[in-house]
Write an enzyme that holds these catalytic residues in place. Structure first.
Site, PDB file in Angstrom:
ATOM      1  CG  MET A   1      34.114  30.625  49.597  1.00 53.64           C
ATOM      2  SD  MET A   1      33.331  29.059  49.228  1.00 53.64           S
ATOM      3  CE  MET A   1      34.703  27.943  49.524  1.00 53.64           C
ATOM      4  CB  CYS A   2      28.241  32.697  46.730  1.00 53.75           C
ATOM      5  SG  CYS A   2      28.781  32.021  45.148  1.00 53.75           S
ATOM      6  NE  ARG A   3      30.228  35.207  51.710  1.00 53.97           N
ATOM      7  CZ  ARG A   3      30.903  34.547  52.653  1.00 53.97           C
ATOM      8  NH1 ARG A   3      31.085  35.093  53.841  1.00 53.97           N
ATOM      9  NH2 ARG A   3      31.371  33.342  52.411  1.00 53.97           N
TER      10      ARG A   3
END
Length: 262
Positions: free
Chosen positions: A1-3
């Protein structure tokens, strides 16, 4: 998951926002605390910002390198100040290319957009279905192959179809459409979204199955007065608030915050 990270408020340097916090977006790229999948965010990054005085389209700086390997960003960050910033570090979904076309933020005219989440097995499930309901203008503007860019195109299409409605209405319709398509295809989808025109931030924390990816907001911290920050993870110790699941968060130019359930 990206931030993800977004800022709206008094002018701030990118250095102060991206590098100085103890758990900055740079640190989150290699040592995230709340990622539900993946270990690092090493598949590129992007920063978008608006000019503090001029009414121009946003500026964007992207790279396919990990953010910690970009030698230009530290110098650029000391130079640039902005009242509105959106930034992102990427953990690519398997099968999605690591190239500039897939790097966020995505933009259209004054709009900047970032997305954290995933559509399960996107190419085999909702890829064609989403494209089938896009308006021609935004169907043709898709350059990459990510679920994120397709969600942005769907959001823009909803905005075009509802020009006299507020942007929160387009986001709500986008998320409802995603939820209905995911349910029909028996898959999971999540969409933590932040988009802006430079004067407002509009965000969502959303998933068809709980828990949704993490998302927080903070207002008027002494380190960042007269501002609101929205982030996947708290950047430092402070009075961070958890965004409710399946909600839309609206931040106005005066930093007033409104939260509504979807």
């Amino acid at each position: 998951m990206c931030r993800l990270l977004a800022y709206l408020g008094s002018p701030v340097s990118l250095e102060h926002l991206l590098f100085k916090p103890e758990h900055s977006l740079i640190v989150q790229s290699y040592q995230p605390r709340e990622m539900s999948s993946g270990v690092v965010n090493a598949d590129g990054f992007g920063v978008g910002w608006y000019h503090s005085q001029k009414d121009t389209e946003p500026f964007i700086y992207k790279n396919t390198l990990p953010i910690w390997n970009d030698i230009n960003l530290p110098s650029l960050s000391r130079y640039v100040e902005s009242k509105c910033v959106l930034a992102y570090v990427r953990s690519a979904t398997p099968g999605q290319a690591i190239d500039f076309a897939n790097c966020q933020p995505f933009n259209y005219q004054q709009q900047l957009f970032i997305h954290n989440g995933r559509i399960e097995n996107f190419r085999k499930t909702l890829h064609r279905k989403i494209r089938s309901i896009l308006t021609p203008d935004f169907y043709e503007k898709i350059n990459g192959n990510t679920d994120s860019e397709h969600i942005f195109a769907l959001l823009l299409s909803q905005g075009q179809n509802n020009k006299h409605r507020p942007p929160e209405y387009a986001l709500r319709n986008t998320l409802i459409a995603l939820s209905e398509m995911a349910k029909r295809n028996q898959i999971e989808a999540s969409a933590n979204i932040i988009f802006s025109d430079g004067n407002r931030l509009i965000a969502s924390r959303f998933a068809t199955t709980s828990p949704a990816p993490s998302l927080y907001w903070l207002r008027d911290d002494p380190t960042f007065p007269n501002s609101v920050i929205i982030a996947s993870e708290p950047l430092f110790i402070g009075n961070w608030n958890t965004c409710p699941e399946n909600s839309i968060i609206s931040v106005r130019e005066d930093c007033d915050i409104q939260i509504e359930q979807i």
